[in-house]
Design an enzyme around this catalytic site. Structure first.
Site, PDB file in Angstrom:
ATOM      1  N   SER A   8      -1.877   2.806   4.215  1.00 47.89           N
ATOM      2  CA  SER A   8      -0.784   3.756   4.009  1.00 47.89           C
ATOM      3  C   SER A   8      -0.815   4.269   2.574  1.00 47.89           C
ATOM      4  O   SER A   8      -0.706   3.494   1.616  1.00 47.89           O
ATOM      5  CB  SER A   8       0.562   3.072   4.292  1.00 47.89           C
ATOM      6  OG  SER A   8       1.608   3.916   3.881  1.00 47.89           O
ATOM      7  N   HIS A  33      -2.763   6.702   6.924  1.00 47.68           N
ATOM      8  CA  HIS A  33      -1.358   6.839   7.315  1.00 47.68           C
ATOM      9  C   HIS A  33      -0.611   7.508   6.160  1.00 47.68           C
ATOM     10  O   HIS A  33      -0.636   7.026   5.025  1.00 47.68           O
ATOM     11  CB  HIS A  33      -0.801   5.447   7.604  1.00 47.68           C
ATOM     12  CG  HIS A  33       0.591   5.406   8.092  1.00 47.68           C
ATOM     13  ND1 HIS A  33       0.932   5.576   9.423  1.00 47.68           N
ATOM     14  CD2 HIS A  33       1.766   5.202   7.439  1.00 47.68           C
ATOM     15  CE1 HIS A  33       2.246   5.475   9.562  1.00 47.68           C
ATOM     16  NE2 HIS A  33       2.782   5.246   8.370  1.00 47.68           N
ATOM     17  N   ASP A  35       2.986   8.832   4.818  1.00 42.89           N
ATOM     18  CA  ASP A  35       4.430   8.694   5.015  1.00 42.89           C
ATOM     19  C   ASP A  35       5.194   9.828   4.354  1.00 42.89           C
ATOM     20  O   ASP A  35       5.191   9.957   3.128  1.00 42.89           O
ATOM     21  CB  ASP A  35       4.904   7.376   4.398  1.00 42.89           C
ATOM     22  CG  ASP A  35       4.430   6.186   5.182  1.00 42.89           C
ATOM     23  OD1 ASP A  35       4.778   6.086   6.369  1.00 42.89           O
ATOM     24  OD2 ASP A  35       3.709   5.341   4.606  1.00 42.89           O
ATOM     25  N   MET A  37       8.786  11.439   3.554  1.00 46.66           N
ATOM     26  CA  MET A  37      10.200  11.044   3.464  1.00 46.66           C
ATOM     27  C   MET A  37      11.009  12.122   2.765  1.00 46.66           C
ATOM     28  O   MET A  37      10.538  12.711   1.796  1.00 46.66           O
ATOM     29  CB  MET A  37      10.323   9.745   2.666  1.00 46.66           C
ATOM     30  CG  MET A  37       9.485   8.614   3.209  1.00 46.66           C
ATOM     31  SD  MET A  37       9.630   7.166   2.144  1.00 46.66           S
ATOM     32  CE  MET A  37       8.556   6.022   3.016  1.00 46.66           C
ATOM     33  N   HIS A  66       3.359  10.329   9.369  1.00 48.22           N
ATOM     34  CA  HIS A  66       4.570   9.654   9.835  1.00 48.22           C
ATOM     35  C   HIS A  66       5.776  10.372   9.234  1.00 48.22           C
ATOM     36  O   HIS A  66       6.058  10.221   8.039  1.00 48.22           O
ATOM     37  CB  HIS A  66       4.497   8.181   9.382  1.00 48.22           C
ATOM     38  CG  HIS A  66       5.678   7.357   9.734  1.00 48.22           C
ATOM     39  ND1 HIS A  66       5.862   6.071   9.249  1.00 48.22           N
ATOM     40  CD2 HIS A  66       6.750   7.602  10.533  1.00 48.22           C
ATOM     41  CE1 HIS A  66       6.986   5.573   9.731  1.00 48.22           C
ATOM     42  NE2 HIS A  66       7.551   6.485  10.491  1.00 48.22           N
ATOM     43  N   MET A  68       9.352  10.861   8.382  1.00 51.79           N
ATOM     44  CA  MET A  68      10.671  10.219   8.257  1.00 51.79           C
ATOM     45  C   MET A  68      11.595  11.254   7.623  1.00 51.79           C
ATOM     46  O   MET A  68      12.045  11.104   6.486  1.00 51.79           O
ATOM     47  CB  MET A  68      10.552   8.954   7.389  1.00 51.79           C
ATOM     48  CG  MET A  68       9.868   7.806   8.113  1.00 51.79           C
ATOM     49  SD  MET A  68       9.265   6.538   6.976  1.00 51.79           S
ATOM     50  CE  MET A  68       7.689   7.256   6.540  1.00 51.79           C
ATOM     51  N   MET A 137       8.143  -0.005  14.006  1.00 59.66           N
ATOM     52  CA  MET A 137       8.447  -0.283  12.598  1.00 59.66           C
ATOM     53  C   MET A 137       8.781  -1.769  12.473  1.00 59.66           C
ATOM     54  O   MET A 137       9.680  -2.260  13.157  1.00 59.66           O
ATOM     55  CB  MET A 137       9.643   0.550  12.114  1.00 59.66           C
ATOM     56  CG  MET A 137       9.413   2.047  12.006  1.00 59.66           C
ATOM     57  SD  MET A 137       8.044   2.542  10.920  1.00 59.66           S
ATOM     58  CE  MET A 137       8.474   1.747   9.365  1.00 59.66           C
ATOM     59  N   ASP A 175       3.996  -1.071  11.557  1.00 56.89           N
ATOM     60  CA  ASP A 175       4.124  -0.469  10.222  1.00 56.89           C
ATOM     61  C   ASP A 175       5.211  -1.170   9.418  1.00 56.89           C
ATOM     62  O   ASP A 175       6.384  -1.108   9.770  1.00 56.89           O
ATOM     63  CB  ASP A 175       4.471   1.020  10.398  1.00 56.89           C
ATOM     64  CG  ASP A 175       4.456   1.786   9.085  1.00 56.89           C
ATOM     65  OD1 ASP A 175       3.995   1.234   8.064  1.00 56.89           O
ATOM     66  OD2 ASP A 175       4.904   2.958   9.094  1.00 56.89           O
TER      67      ASP A 175
HETATM   68  C1  DX5 Z   1       7.698   2.517   5.320  1.00 54.82           C
HETATM   69  C2  DX5 Z   1       6.436   3.252   5.680  1.00 54.82           C
HETATM   70  C3  DX5 Z   1       5.220   2.414   5.657  1.00 54.82           C
HETATM   71  C4  DX5 Z   1       4.898   1.807   4.306  1.00 54.82           C
HETATM   72  C5  DX5 Z   1       4.375   0.442   4.583  1.00 54.82           C
HETATM   73  O1  DX5 Z   1       8.769   3.333   5.550  1.00 54.82           O
HETATM   74  O2  DX5 Z   1       6.543   3.830   6.954  1.00 54.82           O
HETATM   75  O3  DX5 Z   1       4.088   3.103   6.175  1.00 54.82           O
HETATM   76  O4  DX5 Z   1       3.959   2.536   3.565  1.00 54.82           O
HETATM   77  O5  DX5 Z   1       4.242  -0.223   3.395  1.00 54.82           O
HETATM   78  P1  DX5 Z   1       3.915  -1.777   3.318  1.00 54.82           P
HETATM   79  O6  DX5 Z   1       2.633  -1.994   4.073  1.00 54.82           O
HETATM   80  O7  DX5 Z   1       3.800  -2.040   1.862  1.00 54.82           O
HETATM   81  O8  DX5 Z   1       5.053  -2.514   3.962  1.00 54.82           O
HETATM   82 ZN    ZN Z   2       4.732   4.712   7.816  1.00 52.16          ZN
END
Ligand code: DX5
Ligand code: ZN
Length: 225
Positions: A8, A33, A35, A37, A66, A68, A137, A175
């Protein structure tokens, strides 16, 4: 089970994103991956389509975006154009999950659903035929480096059963908090896509070393740390 690994980007060194992505690819990652946000759906802000677009030409890794973000419908097109191969949405953001998945497929991208820890699997029941991926998640979304929630293990197992019953080739991802201590249990429960941020990108080891440790913890659980 053929397990795939998806570092990620959130945990990468943002002063040298390109290098970090190449390190992950060279180390044997299957998927990147990404993320996204927005500070509304989750209490953090990360990056948008520009970063996806900038990284697209430097790697052949499969890009899993992903989302969010509250307003996913209005950004799916931009992430598809930026180079996403798969787009994951949260059902918690919209009463129109089916429409979002159709929107993604209309752009010829793979579509997936990511479920918060407290969201039930029944959300998936009537959209299974529209799914290429399910993401459980294993932390509350918003931040890297959180602790794995063990109560998600039976949820992963039930999701695996739903995927099996569907007869479809659906990736089952996990994840959050995935590391050499937690990964094997998620694979035993049925996960076949491991998303890992801080256990892959960190200062205590190279990306190659860290990813290899994660892979070993799954393929040879006796050496689990
Ligand atoms: C959290 C993200 C994850 C995050 C995971 O909201 O969706 O993809 O990057 O990070 P780790 O592996 O450090 O928990
Ligand atoms: Zn993620």
């Amino acid at each position: 089970m053929n397990v795939k690994y998806a570092p990620s980007l959130l945990a990468a060194d943002f002063t040298r994103l390109g290098e970090q992505v190449r390190e992950a690819e060279d180390a044997g990652a299957d998927v990147l991956h990404l993320d996204v946000m927005d500070g509304h759906f989750v209490p953090n802000i990360s990056f948008g389509p520009l970063v996806v677009e900038a990284l697209r030409p430097i790697t052949s890794l499969f890009f899993e975006v992903h989302l969010m973000i509250q307003d996913a419908a209005n950004y799916i097109q931009a992430f598809a154009a930026a180079g996403a191969d798969r787009i994951l949405v949260h059902p918690e953001i919209s009463p129109h999950l089916h429409r979002l998945l159709q929107q993604i497929h209309d752009l010829n991208k793979e579509a997936g659903v990511a479920l918060n820890p407290s969201t039930g699997l029944e959300t998936l029941e009537y959209v299974m035929t529209d799914l290429d991926s399910v993401l459980i998640m294993t932390v509350n979304p918003g931040f890297g480096g959180q602790v794995f929630i063990p109560e998600m293990l039976p949820k992963i197992a039930r999701a695996r059963e739903m995927v099996r019953m569907s007869g479809r080739n659906i990736a089952l991802g996990v994840d959050g908090g995935i590391n050499a201590r937690t990964a094997a249990a998620t694979v035993e429960a049925g996960a076949d896509l491991l998303i890992a941020g801080s256990s892959v990108f960190n200062k205590s080891g190279t990306v190659a070393h860290n990813l290899n440790e994660l892979m070993l913890s799954v393929s040879a659980p006796s050496v689990r740390v």
